[in-house]
Motif scaffolding. Structure first.
Motif, PDB file in Angstrom:
ATOM      1  N   ARG A 251       0.857  -1.187   0.000  1.00 38.52           N
ATOM      2  CA  ARG A 251       0.000   0.000   0.000  1.00 38.52           C
ATOM      3  C   ARG A 251       0.895   1.241   0.000  1.00 38.52           C
ATOM      4  O   ARG A 251       1.875   1.314   0.742  1.00 38.52           O
ATOM      5  CB  ARG A 251      -0.911   0.006   1.228  1.00 38.52           C
ATOM      6  CG  ARG A 251      -1.915  -1.134   1.262  1.00 38.52           C
ATOM      7  CD  ARG A 251      -2.817  -1.008   2.476  1.00 38.52           C
ATOM      8  NE  ARG A 251      -2.053  -1.156   3.713  1.00 38.52           N
ATOM      9  CZ  ARG A 251      -1.858  -2.311   4.342  1.00 38.52           C
ATOM     10  NH1 ARG A 251      -2.364  -3.419   3.828  1.00 38.52           N
ATOM     11  NH2 ARG A 251      -1.177  -2.358   5.471  1.00 38.52           N
ATOM     12  N   ALA A 252       0.546   2.196  -0.841  1.00 37.06           N
ATOM     13  CA  ALA A 252       1.394   3.382  -0.976  1.00 37.06           C
ATOM     14  C   ALA A 252       0.550   4.602  -1.346  1.00 37.06           C
ATOM     15  O   ALA A 252      -0.642   4.499  -1.637  1.00 37.06           O
ATOM     16  CB  ALA A 252       2.479   3.149  -2.028  1.00 37.06           C
ATOM     17  N   THR A 253       1.203   5.763  -1.334  1.00 35.09           N
ATOM     18  CA  THR A 253       0.583   7.035  -1.704  1.00 35.09           C
ATOM     19  C   THR A 253       1.508   7.753  -2.679  1.00 35.09           C
ATOM     20  O   THR A 253       2.733   7.745  -2.515  1.00 35.09           O
ATOM     21  CB  THR A 253       0.369   7.926  -0.463  1.00 35.09           C
ATOM     22  OG1 THR A 253      -0.413   7.221   0.487  1.00 35.09           O
ATOM     23  CG2 THR A 253      -0.338   9.211  -0.840  1.00 35.09           C
ATOM     24  N   GLY A 269       6.661   4.861   5.598  1.00 35.89           N
ATOM     25  CA  GLY A 269       7.418   6.086   5.415  1.00 35.89           C
ATOM     26  C   GLY A 269       8.497   6.007   4.359  1.00 35.89           C
ATOM     27  O   GLY A 269       9.048   7.039   3.950  1.00 35.89           O
ATOM     28  N   THR A 270       8.837   4.810   3.890  1.00 37.07           N
ATOM     29  CA  THR A 270       9.870   4.646   2.869  1.00 37.07           C
ATOM     30  C   THR A 270       9.392   5.228   1.533  1.00 37.07           C
ATOM     31  O   THR A 270       8.277   4.938   1.090  1.00 37.07           O
ATOM     32  CB  THR A 270      10.220   3.165   2.680  1.00 37.07           C
ATOM     33  OG1 THR A 270      10.691   2.637   3.918  1.00 37.07           O
ATOM     34  CG2 THR A 270      11.285   2.984   1.620  1.00 37.07           C
ATOM     35  N   ALA A 305      21.733   0.925  -2.921  1.00 28.90           N
ATOM     36  CA  ALA A 305      20.693   1.208  -3.914  1.00 28.90           C
ATOM     37  C   ALA A 305      19.750   2.285  -3.385  1.00 28.90           C
ATOM     38  O   ALA A 305      19.456   2.347  -2.194  1.00 28.90           O
ATOM     39  CB  ALA A 305      19.920  -0.059  -4.240  1.00 28.90           C
ATOM     40  N   GLU A 306      19.275   3.141  -4.299  1.00 32.66           N
ATOM     41  CA  GLU A 306      18.358   4.213  -3.887  1.00 32.66           C
ATOM     42  C   GLU A 306      17.034   3.631  -3.410  1.00 32.66           C
ATOM     43  O   GLU A 306      16.489   4.054  -2.389  1.00 32.66           O
ATOM     44  CB  GLU A 306      18.117   5.162  -5.063  1.00 32.66           C
ATOM     45  CG  GLU A 306      17.123   6.264  -4.753  1.00 32.66           C
ATOM     46  CD  GLU A 306      16.786   7.102  -5.971  1.00 32.66           C
ATOM     47  OE1 GLU A 306      15.933   8.004  -5.848  1.00 32.66           O
ATOM     48  OE2 GLU A 306      17.359   6.858  -7.045  1.00 32.66           O
ATOM     49  N   ASN A 307      16.496   2.695  -4.174  1.00 33.38           N
ATOM     50  CA  ASN A 307      15.227   2.057  -3.816  1.00 33.38           C
ATOM     51  C   ASN A 307      15.511   0.806  -3.006  1.00 33.38           C
ATOM     52  O   ASN A 307      15.992  -0.183  -3.555  1.00 33.38           O
ATOM     53  CB  ASN A 307      14.452   1.683  -5.083  1.00 33.38           C
ATOM     54  CG  ASN A 307      13.707   2.863  -5.656  1.00 33.38           C
ATOM     55  OD1 ASN A 307      13.945   3.993  -5.293  1.00 33.38           O
ATOM     56  ND2 ASN A 307      12.796   2.592  -6.571  1.00 33.38           N
ATOM     57  N   CYS A 308      15.239   0.836  -1.744  1.00 38.86           N
ATOM     58  CA  CYS A 308      15.573  -0.303  -0.890  1.00 38.86           C
ATOM     59  C   CYS A 308      14.487  -0.518   0.150  1.00 38.86           C
ATOM     60  O   CYS A 308      13.942   0.447   0.707  1.00 38.86           O
ATOM     61  CB  CYS A 308      16.920  -0.061  -0.213  1.00 38.86           C
ATOM     62  SG  CYS A 308      17.577  -1.504   0.641  1.00 38.86           S
ATOM     63  N   ILE A 309      14.143  -1.766   0.389  1.00 41.27           N
ATOM     64  CA  ILE A 309      13.184  -2.153   1.410  1.00 41.27           C
ATOM     65  C   ILE A 309      13.871  -3.103   2.381  1.00 41.27           C
ATOM     66  O   ILE A 309      14.604  -3.999   1.970  1.00 41.27           O
ATOM     67  CB  ILE A 309      11.951  -2.837   0.780  1.00 41.27           C
ATOM     68  CG1 ILE A 309      11.162  -1.843  -0.072  1.00 41.27           C
ATOM     69  CG2 ILE A 309      11.042  -3.448   1.835  1.00 41.27           C
ATOM     70  CD1 ILE A 309      10.013  -2.452  -0.833  1.00 41.27           C
ATOM     71  N   THR A 310      13.623  -2.905   3.658  1.00 37.54           N
ATOM     72  CA  THR A 310      14.236  -3.741   4.680  1.00 37.54           C
ATOM     73  C   THR A 310      13.162  -4.532   5.407  1.00 37.54           C
ATOM     74  O   THR A 310      12.123  -3.983   5.803  1.00 37.54           O
ATOM     75  CB  THR A 310      15.016  -2.897   5.698  1.00 37.54           C
ATOM     76  OG1 THR A 310      16.035  -2.167   5.012  1.00 37.54           O
ATOM     77  CG2 THR A 310      15.672  -3.783   6.749  1.00 37.54           C
ATOM     78  N   GLY A 311      13.385  -5.831   5.555  1.00 36.67           N
ATOM     79  CA  GLY A 311      12.449  -6.697   6.263  1.00 36.67           C
ATOM     80  C   GLY A 311      13.185  -7.695   7.128  1.00 36.67           C
ATOM     81  O   GLY A 311      14.422  -7.772   7.114  1.00 36.67           O
ATOM     82  N   THR A 312      12.421  -8.462   7.882  1.00 37.16           N
ATOM     83  CA  THR A 312      12.985  -9.505   8.735  1.00 37.16           C
ATOM     84  C   THR A 312      12.674 -10.868   8.135  1.00 37.16           C
ATOM     85  O   THR A 312      11.524 -11.144   7.781  1.00 37.16           O
ATOM     86  CB  THR A 312      12.396  -9.420  10.154  1.00 37.16           C
ATOM     87  OG1 THR A 312      12.628  -8.105  10.678  1.00 37.16           O
ATOM     88  CG2 THR A 312      13.044 -10.448  11.070  1.00 37.16           C
ATOM     89  N   ASP A 331       4.236  -3.116   5.786  1.00 44.92           N
ATOM     90  CA  ASP A 331       3.300  -2.611   4.773  1.00 44.92           C
ATOM     91  C   ASP A 331       2.676  -3.711   3.920  1.00 44.92           C
ATOM     92  O   ASP A 331       2.011  -3.408   2.927  1.00 44.92           O
ATOM     93  CB  ASP A 331       4.017  -1.624   3.842  1.00 44.92           C
ATOM     94  CG  ASP A 331       4.182  -0.259   4.502  1.00 44.92           C
ATOM     95  OD1 ASP A 331       3.532  -0.039   5.531  1.00 44.92           O
ATOM     96  OD2 ASP A 331       4.974   0.547   3.998  1.00 44.92           O
ATOM     97  N   ILE A 332       2.884  -4.956   4.270  1.00 44.23           N
ATOM     98  CA  ILE A 332       2.354  -6.039   3.446  1.00 44.23           C
ATOM     99  C   ILE A 332       1.714  -7.080   4.353  1.00 44.23           C
ATOM    100  O   ILE A 332       2.258  -7.442   5.396  1.00 44.23           O
ATOM    101  CB  ILE A 332       3.479  -6.646   2.574  1.00 44.23           C
ATOM    102  CG1 ILE A 332       2.911  -7.544   1.479  1.00 44.23           C
ATOM    103  CG2 ILE A 332       4.507  -7.378   3.391  1.00 44.23           C
ATOM    104  CD1 ILE A 332       3.940  -7.903   0.406  1.00 44.23           C
ATOM    105  N   HIS A 333       0.484  -7.507   3.995  1.00 41.33           N
ATOM    106  CA  HIS A 333      -0.244  -8.456   4.836  1.00 41.33           C
ATOM    107  C   HIS A 333       0.423  -9.821   4.815  1.00 41.33           C
ATOM    108  O   HIS A 333       0.570 -10.472   5.849  1.00 41.33           O
ATOM    109  CB  HIS A 333      -1.698  -8.581   4.351  1.00 41.33           C
ATOM    110  CG  HIS A 333      -2.505  -7.339   4.594  1.00 41.33           C
ATOM    111  ND1 HIS A 333      -2.734  -6.838   5.843  1.00 41.33           N
ATOM    112  CD2 HIS A 333      -3.139  -6.496   3.734  1.00 41.33           C
ATOM    113  CE1 HIS A 333      -3.474  -5.744   5.763  1.00 41.33           C
ATOM    114  NE2 HIS A 333      -3.739  -5.517   4.491  1.00 41.33           N
ATOM    115  N   GLU A 334       0.815 -10.256   3.631  1.00 38.09           N
ATOM    116  CA  GLU A 334       1.486 -11.542   3.502  1.00 38.09           C
ATOM    117  C   GLU A 334       2.992 -11.311   3.463  1.00 38.09           C
ATOM    118  O   GLU A 334       3.459 -10.187   3.361  1.00 38.09           O
ATOM    119  CB  GLU A 334       1.012 -12.252   2.234  1.00 38.09           C
ATOM    120  CG  GLU A 334      -0.485 -12.499   2.202  1.00 38.09           C
ATOM    121  CD  GLU A 334      -0.935 -13.128   0.900  1.00 38.09           C
ATOM    122  OE1 GLU A 334      -0.070 -13.414   0.053  1.00 38.09           O
ATOM    123  OE2 GLU A 334      -2.142 -13.323   0.736  1.00 38.09           O
ATOM    124  N   ALA A 335       3.757 -12.399   3.544  1.00 41.33           N
ATOM    125  CA  ALA A 335       5.214 -12.261   3.524  1.00 41.33           C
ATOM    126  C   ALA A 335       5.692 -11.677   2.200  1.00 41.33           C
ATOM    127  O   ALA A 335       5.142 -11.972   1.142  1.00 41.33           O
ATOM    128  CB  ALA A 335       5.865 -13.609   3.785  1.00 41.33           C
TER     129      ALA A 335
END
Length: 380
Positions: A251-253, A269-270, A305-312, A331-335
């Protein structure tokens, strides 16, 4: 060969109160191999049976080779139907099963033998003609069922999930045989399946159907070549259905719309940059961002990288030459799934950085319709 044209085709029950299929418009060319895919209840088998003549058409027009065929009896349509069940006569040999329909039609004995022998040669059944079904494997039985259709010399083959009863190795083998068969016979074919691999492997074009929602104008979501649907899905439904593992969604804006590039902000916020044309959108519009597991950058490539997402890391699915890492992200319901080549040094519970290339992102508006990608694969 046959040309198939469906114009505003409907299937309804209860006097038109309950629609299963609605406003189906489709043109299948001579010699084309088309696959119908979609979840259970979308009407793909019903549509196939309507083309065959086993289901009545409630509305619209079905044309076979330019001839109106809505009310044409099944035996006059010259179609060969292959079902999920082999439906072979257990007390008959392979030859007797294949020639049975021709005998009922009172065909000449010499012609029957010619057709059966030719079909057996094409399907590599020559040495099995005297066997009965109980002495054959599942793949061999399915070849006999296909041979029973071939001897009718149909202008159109209809397959209704013919490989779903086979184990994995047999399905792979039969996919290859069906592809070889179509290349040899050049007969128009329509293939119903829930298996994306079958559709992507066999079909010239794929027809994606969805269960008919309230107020929807049609079940038909998108028609196109396999890689076209994979790289350029027209909406969220197609994007989530085509591809294995399925696409990741966030989900994003929209922060800054643009013609060539767009900036979006995830709920955590990313901010990310994506190559989608959103010039008709506005800042603050709610959108869904999609990225396929195969399109992300692995942890080494993502560094800096400029576009980066961090997860566990939750779990790791190791498949040999590649692995799928399942990440927990707010930000994601599933993995969130990322494909990597080397996962030996990673363990559940560790933090993992994933690069999100702007050109590989998909963006969908609040209604689920895709924004066009400004840098995407080009198809003939």
């Amino acid at each position: 060969m046959a040309e198939v044209k469906l114009t505003q085709l409907d299937k309804s029950y209860d006097g038109g109160k309950t629609f299963v299929l609605k406003n189906i418009n489709l043109h299948i060319e001579d010699g084309e191999f088309v696959a119908f895919v979609g979840p259970s209840g979308c009407g793909k088998s019903t549509l196939l049976r309507m083309i065959c003549g086993l289901e009545d058409i409630s509305g619209g027009l079905l044309e076979l080779d330019g001839e109106r065929s809505n009310d044409m009896p099944p035996n006059e349509r010259r179609v060969g139907m292959v079902f999920q069940s082999y439906a072979l006569y257990p007390h008959m040999t392979v030859r007797e099963n294949m020639e049975f329909g021709l005998k009922l039609a009172k065909a000449d004995k010499a012609e029957i033998n010619r057709r059966v022998d030719e079909a057996a040669r094409i399907l590599q059944l020559e040495k099995l003609l005297d066997r009965k079904p109980k002495a054959m494997s599942g793949g061999q039985r399915q070849r006999v069922a296909i041979g029973r259709s071939i001897v009718q010399e149909p202008r159109l083959f209809l397959f209704d999930e013919p490989l779903s009863n086979l184990d994995v190795s047999l399905r792979v083998q039969m996919r290859q045989e069906l592809s070889r068969l179509h290349s040899k016979l050049k007969t128009t074919a329509i293939y119903v399946t829930h298996d994306q691999v079958e559709a992507m492997t066999l079909a010239d074009r794929i027809v994606v159907l969805s269960p008919l929602a309230d107020g929807a104008e049609s079940n038909l979501e998108q028609v196109g070549a396999p890689l076209e649907l994979y790289h350029n899905p027209c909406n969220l439904f197609v994007a989530s259905f085509i591809g294995s593992p399925k696409m990741n969604f966030f989900r994003a804006t929209i922060v800054e719309p643009g013609q060539k590039e767009t900036r979006v902000k995830l709920e955590c916020g990313t901010e990310l940059r994506v190559c989608n044309d959103t010039r008709n959108a506005k800042s603050g519009n709610k959108v869904t961002l999609g990225i396929r597991p195969q399109d992300v950058l692995n942890h080494e490539e993502a560094d800096g990288a400029e576009n980066c997402i961090t997860g566990t890391i939750e779990t790791i699915e190791r498949l040999g030459n590649e692995s799928f890492i399942y990440l927990n992200h707010p930000d994601i319901h599933e993995a969130f799934i990322a494909r990597v080549e080397d996962s030996q040094r990673r363990q559940p519970g560790a933090e993992f950085h994933v690069g999100v290339p702007a050109e590989n992102c998909h963006l969908f508006d609040a209604s689920g319709v895709a924004f066009s990608r400004t840098r995407s694969p080009v198809f003939d």
